[in-house]
Design a protein around this motif. Structure first.
Motif, PDB file in Angstrom:
ATOM      1  N   ILE A 216      -7.983  -0.889  -2.075  1.00  0.00           N
ATOM      2  CA  ILE A 216      -7.215  -0.955  -0.836  1.00  0.00           C
ATOM      3  C   ILE A 216      -5.752  -0.743  -1.217  1.00  0.00           C
ATOM      4  O   ILE A 216      -5.123  -1.616  -1.819  1.00  0.00           O
ATOM      5  CB  ILE A 216      -7.411  -2.313  -0.137  1.00  0.00           C
ATOM      6  N   LEU A 217      -5.229   0.420  -0.908  1.00  0.00           N
ATOM      7  CA  LEU A 217      -3.894   0.766  -1.366  1.00  0.00           C
ATOM      8  C   LEU A 217      -2.823  -0.081  -0.698  1.00  0.00           C
ATOM      9  O   LEU A 217      -1.803  -0.401  -1.300  1.00  0.00           O
ATOM     10  CB  LEU A 217      -3.624   2.249  -1.116  1.00  0.00           C
ATOM     11  N   ARG A 218      -3.047  -0.421   0.570  1.00  0.00           N
ATOM     12  CA  ARG A 218      -2.069  -1.237   1.291  1.00  0.00           C
ATOM     13  C   ARG A 218      -2.775  -1.939   2.438  1.00  0.00           C
ATOM     14  O   ARG A 218      -3.646  -1.368   3.081  1.00  0.00           O
ATOM     15  CB  ARG A 218      -0.928  -0.367   1.835  1.00  0.00           C
ATOM     16  N   HIS A 219      -2.390  -3.187   2.668  1.00  0.00           N
ATOM     17  CA  HIS A 219      -2.948  -3.918   3.801  1.00  0.00           C
ATOM     18  C   HIS A 219      -1.843  -4.689   4.494  1.00  0.00           C
ATOM     19  O   HIS A 219      -0.683  -4.700   4.036  1.00  0.00           O
ATOM     20  CB  HIS A 219      -4.094  -4.845   3.370  1.00  0.00           C
ATOM     21  N   LYS A 220      -2.183  -5.353   5.595  1.00  0.00           N
ATOM     22  CA  LYS A 220      -1.170  -5.965   6.457  1.00  0.00           C
ATOM     23  C   LYS A 220      -0.301  -6.973   5.720  1.00  0.00           C
ATOM     24  O   LYS A 220       0.908  -7.032   5.938  1.00  0.00           O
ATOM     25  CB  LYS A 220      -1.858  -6.643   7.649  1.00  0.00           C
ATOM     26  N   GLY A 221      -0.897  -7.763   4.854  1.00  0.00           N
ATOM     27  CA  GLY A 221      -0.124  -8.774   4.138  1.00  0.00           C
ATOM     28  C   GLY A 221       0.492  -8.259   2.857  1.00  0.00           C
ATOM     29  O   GLY A 221       0.999  -9.034   2.052  1.00  0.00           O
ATOM     30  N   ASP A 222       0.467  -6.950   2.648  1.00  0.00           N
ATOM     31  CA  ASP A 222       0.931  -6.347   1.387  1.00  0.00           C
ATOM     32  C   ASP A 222       2.046  -5.360   1.683  1.00  0.00           C
ATOM     33  O   ASP A 222       1.867  -4.145   1.578  1.00  0.00           O
ATOM     34  CB  ASP A 222      -0.255  -5.668   0.693  1.00  0.00           C
ATOM     35  N   GLN A 223       3.207  -5.858   2.078  1.00  0.00           N
ATOM     36  CA  GLN A 223       4.313  -4.973   2.439  1.00  0.00           C
ATOM     37  C   GLN A 223       4.892  -4.232   1.239  1.00  0.00           C
ATOM     38  O   GLN A 223       5.543  -3.208   1.396  1.00  0.00           O
ATOM     39  CB  GLN A 223       5.420  -5.793   3.125  1.00  0.00           C
ATOM     40  N   GLU A 224       4.667  -4.750   0.025  1.00  0.00           N
ATOM     41  CA  GLU A 224       5.232  -4.111  -1.161  1.00  0.00           C
ATOM     42  C   GLU A 224       4.249  -3.171  -1.845  1.00  0.00           C
ATOM     43  O   GLU A 224       4.550  -2.608  -2.892  1.00  0.00           O
ATOM     44  CB  GLU A 224       5.697  -5.195  -2.143  1.00  0.00           C
ATOM     45  N   GLY A 225       3.078  -2.973  -1.271  1.00  0.00           N
ATOM     46  CA  GLY A 225       2.129  -1.996  -1.794  1.00  0.00           C
ATOM     47  C   GLY A 225       1.488  -2.367  -3.114  1.00  0.00           C
ATOM     48  O   GLY A 225       1.199  -1.494  -3.932  1.00  0.00           O
ATOM     49  N   GLU A 226       1.242  -3.670  -3.350  1.00  0.00           N
ATOM     50  CA  GLU A 226       0.591  -4.071  -4.590  1.00  0.00           C
ATOM     51  C   GLU A 226      -0.876  -3.644  -4.612  1.00  0.00           C
ATOM     52  O   GLU A 226      -1.461  -3.454  -5.674  1.00  0.00           O
ATOM     53  CB  GLU A 226       0.683  -5.597  -4.755  1.00  0.00           C
ATOM     54  N   GLY A 227      -1.479  -3.521  -3.426  1.00  0.00           N
ATOM     55  CA  GLY A 227      -2.874  -3.114  -3.351  1.00  0.00           C
ATOM     56  C   GLY A 227      -3.827  -4.280  -3.560  1.00  0.00           C
ATOM     57  O   GLY A 227      -3.425  -5.395  -3.895  1.00  0.00           O
TER      58      GLY A 227
END
Length: 401
Positions: A216-227
């Protein structure tokens, strides 16, 4: 109010809204200086959805101000309180009012204007609405794997259950896609926007040869794109493979639009003798030719782009109706299905997985990790009713009968 720098932001290649341009449309009492660098920094640090929501909220506030003969910027606490009252009268819930308040505060902050939402009047009006209406949000109806059961491992499926929906999918292209979509959504607990963003390249091997992992490259709780990484069960892997094979998808978006074209059968037509063609008819030698029977057929077109997030909920509701029509939901009657469909959304699989994890004995930390939640507030809210049944009183009543 807008300089060359703001005009430069209006690029057709940009996604979402351009806040600098949106601000220039607002009705202002005095000259407002736009800090292009600050707004650009905010947009770069925020998701497209957050920027779009902010632009939509301030546009709605501006329309209200114009209709009521008021200026939008800078707003006063009285204006904000009146606006929130007006939205309350239109049926807005406290959570929505909180978002409108936050958007008005944010645009004032970005324009270096005094925040009107910090006024005591605004806070008291919101407190009054919360006291009157309560803060509980309407929750989507869960889609649990076996339905509303106590033991997800041993109990037989009952009521509305995801397993019946999967088994009711036809083997045509839309059915294969829908089975893979629903199975993947349940395994991963992805939101609609995250689900449609899955690409073939995001699926990687797992230790279990029959399972896979989903990046998952990006999700709602991942604003910094940690994946993040989610598990795909052998059930989902099989469904995905069948869909890919039938649709010829080897790369790019996994879940795509399927356009269906249906053609009716045509009976054979015997050619007419040439001397039977009347002079009153248009002369056409093709009338003498016989036409063979044409069977009914169905043709499919597979799109190149991913499904729209807004299509996920309707797909789920269509699957439920189809399963009921096939008799796969024997515990339900038509009235039950009509009521249940109103609560089904793209979020239903996420809530269903959350509740199944809870009933299977997983602790809060494990549920938060599996569903990528930063705060325990939502998983606790989704499990509130189940927790009541499994709590002290529920256990006692279960023992004493």
């Amino acid at each position: 109010m807008m300089g060359d720098a703001a005009l430069a932001l209006r690029s057709p290649e940009r996604t979402g809204k351009d806040l600098a341009w949106e601000v220039t449309k607002l009705r202002c009492e005095t000259l407002v200086t736009i800090n292009i660098e600050l707004i650009a920094a905010y947009q770069a640090a925020s998701s497209v959805h957050s920027v779009r929501a902010l632009a939509s909220d301030i546009e709605a506030f501006d329309r209200w101000c114009r209709r009521n003969g008021r200026v939008t910027l800078p707003a006063t606490p009285q204006m904000v309180a009146d606006y929130l009252d007006a939205r309350t009268g239109l049926g807005s819930r406290p959570a929505s009012l909180g978002r409108y308040k936050a958007s008005i505060a944010k645009i004032h902050q970005l324009l270096d204007l005094k925040d009107p939402t910090q006024g005591a009047l605004v806070k008291l009006r919101l407190a009054a609405v919360r006291r009157e209406k309560g803060t509980a949000q309407k929750q989507a109806r869960p889609l649990r794997f076996k339905g509303a059961v106590r033991d997800v491992e041993r109990d037989a499926p009952r009521g509305l259950n995801l397993r019946a929906l999967l088994e009711s999918c036809p083997v045509d292209l839309p059915g294969l896609r829908d089975r893979a979509l629903l199975s993947t959504a349940y395994d991963t607990g992805l939101r609609a926007s995250e689900l449609v963003a899955i690409a073939v390249e995001h699926i990687i091997e797992a230790i279990d040869p029959d399972a896979r992992l989903l990046q998952i490259l990006r999700h709602k709780g991942d604003q910094e794109g940690e994946g993040a990484t989610a598990y795909l069960s052998p059930r989902s892997v099989t469904a995905i493979a069948a869909w890919q094979l039938a649709a010829g998808i080897t790369a790019g978006p996994l879940f795509r639009r399927v356009q269906v074209r249906r053609y009716k059968a045509r009976a054979a037509v015997r050619g007419r003798p040439i001397d039977s063609i009347s002079g009153r008819e248009t002369w056409d030698l093709r009338k003498t030719l016989s036409k063979p029977a044409v069977p009914a057929r169905v043709e499919y077109d597979i799109g190149l782009a991913p499904l729209h997030p807004g299509s996920i909920g309707p797909i789920y509701r269509s699957m439920i109706q189809r399963a009921f029509d096939l008799g796969a939901l024997p515990d339900l009657v038509a009235e039950d299905v009509a009521r249940l469909l109103k609560g089904i959304s793209a979020h239903s699989t996420r809530i269903g997985l959350n509740q199944d994890l809870f009933t299977s004995g997983e602790d809060l930390a494990g549920i938060m990790d599996a569903l990528r939640w930063k705060s325990p507030r939502m998983p606790l809210a989704y499990n509130r009713n189940l927790a009541a049944e499994a709590g002290a009183v529920g256990r006692l009543i279960g023992r004493i009968g």
